[in-house]
Design an enzyme around this catalytic site. Structure first.
Site, PDB file in Angstrom:
ATOM      1  N   SER A  62       0.784  -1.243   0.000  1.00  0.00           N
ATOM      2  CA  SER A  62       0.000   0.000   0.000  1.00  0.00           C
ATOM      3  C   SER A  62       0.809   1.283   0.000  1.00  0.00           C
ATOM      4  CB  SER A  62      -0.961   0.011   1.190  1.00  0.00           C
ATOM      5  OG  SER A  62      -2.065  -0.829   0.932  1.00  0.00           O
ATOM      6  N   LYS A  65       0.192   3.892  -2.673  1.00  0.00           N
ATOM      7  CA  LYS A  65      -0.819   4.946  -2.605  1.00  0.00           C
ATOM      8  C   LYS A  65      -0.214   6.341  -2.448  1.00  0.00           C
ATOM      9  CE  LYS A  65      -4.171   1.616  -1.047  1.00  0.00           C
ATOM     10  NZ  LYS A  65      -4.509   0.718   0.054  1.00  0.00           N
ATOM     11  N   SER A 117      -6.092   3.909   3.830  1.00  0.00           N
ATOM     12  CA  SER A 117      -5.599   2.938   2.842  1.00  0.00           C
ATOM     13  C   SER A 117      -6.725   2.287   2.039  1.00  0.00           C
ATOM     14  CB  SER A 117      -4.771   1.850   3.546  1.00  0.00           C
ATOM     15  OG  SER A 117      -3.855   1.264   2.658  1.00  0.00           O
ATOM     16  N   LYS A 225       3.104   6.295   5.492  1.00  0.00           N
ATOM     17  CA  LYS A 225       2.161   5.326   4.924  1.00  0.00           C
ATOM     18  C   LYS A 225       2.736   3.934   5.111  1.00  0.00           C
ATOM     19  CE  LYS A 225      -1.484   3.960   2.782  1.00  0.00           C
ATOM     20  NZ  LYS A 225      -1.450   2.783   3.694  1.00  0.00           N
TER      21      LYS A 225
END
Length: 389
Positions: A62, A65, A117, A225
């Site tokens: 993720s 992103k 997310s 993140k």
């Protein structure tokens, strides 16, 4: 007595030689990291301060992103209202539970993408910006390569769910994050700890999944993140500021969640304890060995060891080169030429020649008439003498 004095002198000399070596070696220490790949860079200069397998291609999960978010911010209108498709609604993995037909501002989708997310938010963003996920992937990769300048990244989706062709490197993720952090909107979302979420079927408060961002457990963290899929393991991107330096840490592929945070802490400790960033302001003046004058056209950032004395040199081609005490190159930047001494010398020479020619011409203007008059008088005198005879 003499032997003791000699022994003491030897010990002192050895200490003088050894201690600087020990201090210098501290900045080259090997960190024990769980991550298969990792990197620490200065967020302003982009200099790599520590790396481990940073060019190894790995699935990012993720942290993808981060790239999707900055792409959407720069290429979309954040006030646009996005209509969620059935395809987006059915996205696998972590969600913000969008419903088919739901209308959501693009900004809110980017927030749901980064903070919670949301894979469904990622698909909705991709379809809105490019018409389909497939077309988005084409536009997305072109942007990453041509605008940000990554070299070892290829993404097949906007969210990071595993695909064997969906890969990046720690180095590229650091570069993407450095680029993204220049954008104020991105920085604001990236640092958000929690956000009220009023969806069509899901009313809640989004809590940032990144532990260091959420609980402030590490001083100076400004955003982050996290990511996980089985094939990628745990991945993490984190930004932090302290005193005279801003850092970006990327850690990829650990077996356990706590390990990416431990590695990130080690990287930050290393960076903050050993390095600082200095700035050369825009319009600063420099002179090369031939007395040509240059100036900087932007602020120049470079990262050095704390307390290190650097050497600044301007090449005759107009490049500013800054080196550390051990001769390593810290930065090289092209400068703007202000004064070219060689041209000035040639101009002075040309002006001198012109003035010489001009003076000669003026002399001739005076001498020629005078010579003619004198010649006339002499001729008249001889003519007169001839007649007397």
């Amino acid at each position: 007595m003499l032997k003791k004095q000699v022994s003491s002198a030897i010990i002192i000399v050895l200490c003088l030689f050894l201690f600087p070596t020990i201090i210098s070696a501290n900045t080259n220490e090997q960190l024990e990291l769980y991550s298969e790949a990792a990197i620490l860079i200065d967020a302003q200069s982009g200099q790599v301060l520590y790396e481990k397998n940073s060019q190894e291609k790995l699935p990012p999960a993720s942290i993808t992103k981060i790239a999707t978010a900055i792409y959407a911010i720069e290429n979309g209108n954040l006030d646009d209202i996005v209509t969620v498709s059935e395809n987006a609604r059915n996205a696998e993995g972590t969600k913000v539970y969008l419903e088919a037909g739901e209308q959501v501002p693009l900004l809110k989708l980017v927030q749901g993408l980064l903070i919670n997310s949301g894979n469904d938010a990622g698909v909705a963003i991709a379809e809105h910006l490019s018409g389909s996920v497939d077309e988005f992937v084409v536009d997305f990769n072109r942007y990453l390569e041509e605008v940000i300048g990554v070299e070892n990244t290829h993404f097949t989706n906007p969210h990071g769910l595993y695909d064997p062709d969906h890969v990046t490197t720690a180095e590229d993720m650091a570069k993407i994050t450095q680029y993204a952090m220049k954008n104020e909107t991105f920085r604001e979302i990236f640092s958000t700890k929690e956000l009220p979420w009023d969806g069509e079927t899901w009313d809640t408060t989004l809590i940032n999944h990144h532990v260091m961002v959420r609980d402030g457990s590490y001083e100076g963290v400004t955003g982050g993140k996290n990511g996980f899929v089985t094939e990628a393991g745990f991945t993490l991107v984190t930004t932090a500021n302290q005193e005279n330096i801003s850092l970006i840490a990327v850690t990829m592929k650990t077996m356990y969640d706590n390990q990416v945070y431990e590695d990130t802490t080690k990287l930050f400790n290393y960076g903050f304890q050993h390095y600082e960033t200095d700035t050369i302001d825009m319009n600063s003046q420099f002179v090369d060995s031939e007395d040509n004058q240059y100036k900087t056209v932007e602020n120049i950032y470079y990262t050095k060891k704390i307390g290190e004395i650097v050497e600044e040199d301007v090449t005759t081609s107009g490049k500013l080169v800054i080196k550390g005490e051990d001769g390593r190159k810290l930065v090289e930047k092209k400068l703007e030429l202000v004064t070219n001494k060689e041209k000035e010398k040639q101009q002075i020479k040309n002006e001198t020649i012109y003035q010489t020619d001009d003076n000669r011409e003026q002399h001739l203007r005076i001498i020629i008439p005078i010579s003619l008059i004198i010649s006339f008088l002499i001729a008249a005198f001889f003519f007169k003498q001839t007649r007397k005879i």
